[in-house]
Write an enzyme that holds these catalytic residues in place. Structure first.
Site, PDB file in Angstrom:
ATOM      1  N   CYS A 119      30.028  47.132-113.456  1.00  0.00           N
ATOM      2  CA  CYS A 119      29.732  48.261-114.283  1.00  0.00           C
ATOM      3  C   CYS A 119      29.817  48.994-115.553  1.00  0.00           C
ATOM      4  O   CYS A 119      30.944  49.091-115.736  1.00  0.00           O
ATOM      5  CB  CYS A 119      28.241  49.053-113.334  1.00  0.00           C
ATOM      6  SG  CYS A 119      26.530  49.247-113.719  1.00  0.00           S
ATOM      7  N   HIS A 120      30.053  50.594-115.146  1.00  0.00           N
ATOM      8  CA  HIS A 120      30.532  51.165-115.969  1.00  0.00           C
ATOM      9  C   HIS A 120      32.440  51.477-115.843  1.00  0.00           C
ATOM     10  O   HIS A 120      32.841  52.478-116.479  1.00  0.00           O
ATOM     11  CB  HIS A 120      29.471  52.659-116.513  1.00  0.00           C
ATOM     12  CG  HIS A 120      28.807  52.440-116.951  1.00  0.00           C
ATOM     13  ND1 HIS A 120      27.168  51.954-116.815  1.00  0.00           N
ATOM     14  CD2 HIS A 120      28.491  52.945-118.506  1.00  0.00           C
ATOM     15  CE1 HIS A 120      25.946  51.378-117.658  1.00  0.00           C
ATOM     16  NE2 HIS A 120      26.739  51.981-118.922  1.00  0.00           N
TER      17      HIS A 120
END
Length: 197
Positions: A119-120
């Site tokens: 993800c991030h």
């Protein structure tokens, strides 16, 4: 096979599932996992956030748990670890501003050690300037960031050499499976043993 020593990066509002699940799953198969956060010590906690996907243009965020750290960032040496896990959430956007985080991430790539990023978490890898030449993925809104950092975007869980990347926590089964393969972890599935009556 003996367990590996794995470093896991944490910070306030790290994504709840993306830290809890790998932390527990990697321990369940025999690895030792140290969760660390800059400016925090072992037994401190970080707040987590749950990102849910309900058909909106981006994720919905709600407050998660208090996640207990089990090591102190200032006391660890990345050279003592066999692999790195970089969860997502909101923490990566500010963790990437810590020199010690960037130095740690760069060590794992320079030493060609396994890295799992979801993800991030890609924001940290991009800031560490380690993405160039890799095929990888991240939260879909970070496609631009991956390409600007010199990576080649893929739409699903991707393993390229030492790096295993995923878009978000729904990818956990495939992401963790590919990471375990890169780690050289063998999980055997024997016949279930019935409980004594």
């Amino acid at each position: 096979m003996s367990g590996k020593n794995i470093l896991l990066l944490a910070g306030d509002f790290v994504e709840d599932y993306e830290i809890m699940v790998p932390f527990q799953a990697l321990q369940a198969v025999g690895h030792e996992v140290h969760a660390v956060c800059p400016e925090r010590t072992a037994d401190d906690t970080v707040k987590t956030a749950v990102h849910d996907f309900r058909g909106d243009q981006t994720y919905l965020e709600t407050r998660g748990h208090d996640f207990a750290l089990n090591a102190t960032f200032d006391d660890i040496d990345p050279a003592d670890y066999d692999a790195l896990v970089v969860p997502g959430g909101r923490a990566p956007e500010y963790l990437r501003n810590y020199d010690q985080v960037i130095d740690a991430v760069q060590h794992f790539f320079e030493a060609d050690k396994p890295v799992a990023c979801i993800c991030h978490g890609m924001q940290i890898l991009a800031a560490a300037d380690v993405v160039e030449g890799y095929g990888c993925t991240a939260y879909p809104a970070l496609e631009y960031d991956v390409e600007e950092a010199g990576g080649t975007w893929h739409d699903g869980v991707t393993t390229d050499r030492n790096l295993v990347t995923a878009q978000a926590w729904p990818d956990h089964p495939e992401w963790l499976s590919q990471f375990l393969e890169v780690l050289g972890t063998e999980v055997s599935h024997g016949e279930p043993v019935p409980a004594d009556d």
